[in-house]
Motif scaffolding. Structure first.
Motif, PDB file in Angstrom:
ATOM      1  N   ARG A 123       2.186   1.594  -3.527  1.00  0.00           N
ATOM      2  CA  ARG A 123       1.115   2.082  -4.408  1.00  0.00           C
ATOM      3  C   ARG A 123       0.964   3.597  -4.272  1.00  0.00           C
ATOM      4  NH1 ARG A 123      -4.677   2.014  -2.669  1.00  0.00           N
ATOM      5  NH2 ARG A 123      -3.796   0.619  -1.135  1.00  0.00           N
ATOM      6  N   THR A 157      -3.231   5.199 -11.038  1.00  0.00           N
ATOM      7  CA  THR A 157      -3.877   3.907 -10.790  1.00  0.00           C
ATOM      8  C   THR A 157      -3.614   2.947 -11.938  1.00  0.00           C
ATOM      9  OG1 THR A 157      -5.590   5.005  -9.500  1.00  0.00           O
ATOM     10  CG2 THR A 157      -6.081   2.788 -10.279  1.00  0.00           C
ATOM     11  N   THR A 212      -9.890   1.448  -6.205  1.00  0.00           N
ATOM     12  CA  THR A 212      -9.599   2.817  -6.623  1.00  0.00           C
ATOM     13  C   THR A 212      -9.946   3.008  -8.089  1.00  0.00           C
ATOM     14  OG1 THR A 212      -7.829   2.933  -5.001  1.00  0.00           O
ATOM     15  CG2 THR A 212      -7.798   4.593  -6.748  1.00  0.00           C
ATOM     16  N   THR A 265      -4.965  -1.823  -7.331  1.00  0.00           N
ATOM     17  CA  THR A 265      -5.988  -0.941  -6.774  1.00  0.00           C
ATOM     18  C   THR A 265      -7.315  -1.015  -7.522  1.00  0.00           C
ATOM     19  OG1 THR A 265      -5.093   0.790  -8.155  1.00  0.00           O
ATOM     20  CG2 THR A 265      -4.292   0.718  -5.909  1.00  0.00           C
ATOM     21  N   SER A 277       0.822  -1.210   0.000  1.00  0.00           N
ATOM     22  CA  SER A 277       0.000   0.000   0.000  1.00  0.00           C
ATOM     23  C   SER A 277       0.859   1.264   0.000  1.00  0.00           C
ATOM     24  CB  SER A 277      -0.964   0.000   1.184  1.00  0.00           C
ATOM     25  OG  SER A 277      -0.263  -0.035   2.407  1.00  0.00           O
TER      26      SER A 277
END
Length: 124
Positions: free
Chosen positions: A18, A37, A82, A79, A15
């Motif tokens: 990312r 993303t 997202t 993700t 995370s």
């Protein structure tokens, strides 16, 4: 219990990676399109394909180590939630072309990247 801890540690690292990569991409390419993303998901898909072949098919890796990389790190790194929210936001803003482009690019590039990763893994 060790597998759960490996997943948790990998998830924390994934995370943070990312966030860092996505933020960096948005800094360079702007926020008009969810480039951050998309880049993270394509990279994550490539790594998922590659590491799956290496860790599951090629190497005798402990289950906890496989879980760290595949479930923890890459699970938190990619993700999809997202992606879904950003696509919905584009749609609600009337940016239907950008929303459709995000869906098509994400699906095609991520599947292609996973396949490329698997092919690379088989070459090693």
């Amino acid at each position: 219990m060790i597998q759960w801890l490996a997943i948790a540690l990998g998830g924390a690292l994934g995370s943070v990676l990312r966030y860092g990569i996505s933020t960096g991409v948005h800094h360079w390419w702007g926020r008009e399109f969810p480039w951050g993303t998309l880049v993270v998901n394509v990279l994550g898909s490539l790594l998922m394909g590659l590491l799956f072949i290496l860790l599951v098919e090629r190497l005798a890796v402990a289950p906890a180590l496989r879980a760290f990389w595949l479930v923890g790190l890459l699970g938190a790194f990619t993700t999809f939630s997202t992606f879904s929210l950003e696509t919905l936001n584009l749609m609600q803003a009337g940016e239907l072309g950008r929303a459709a482009a995000n869906v098509m690019l994400s699906v095609l590039l991520c599947i292609g990247a996973a396949g490329l990763g698997m092919a690379l893994g088989r070459q090693l």
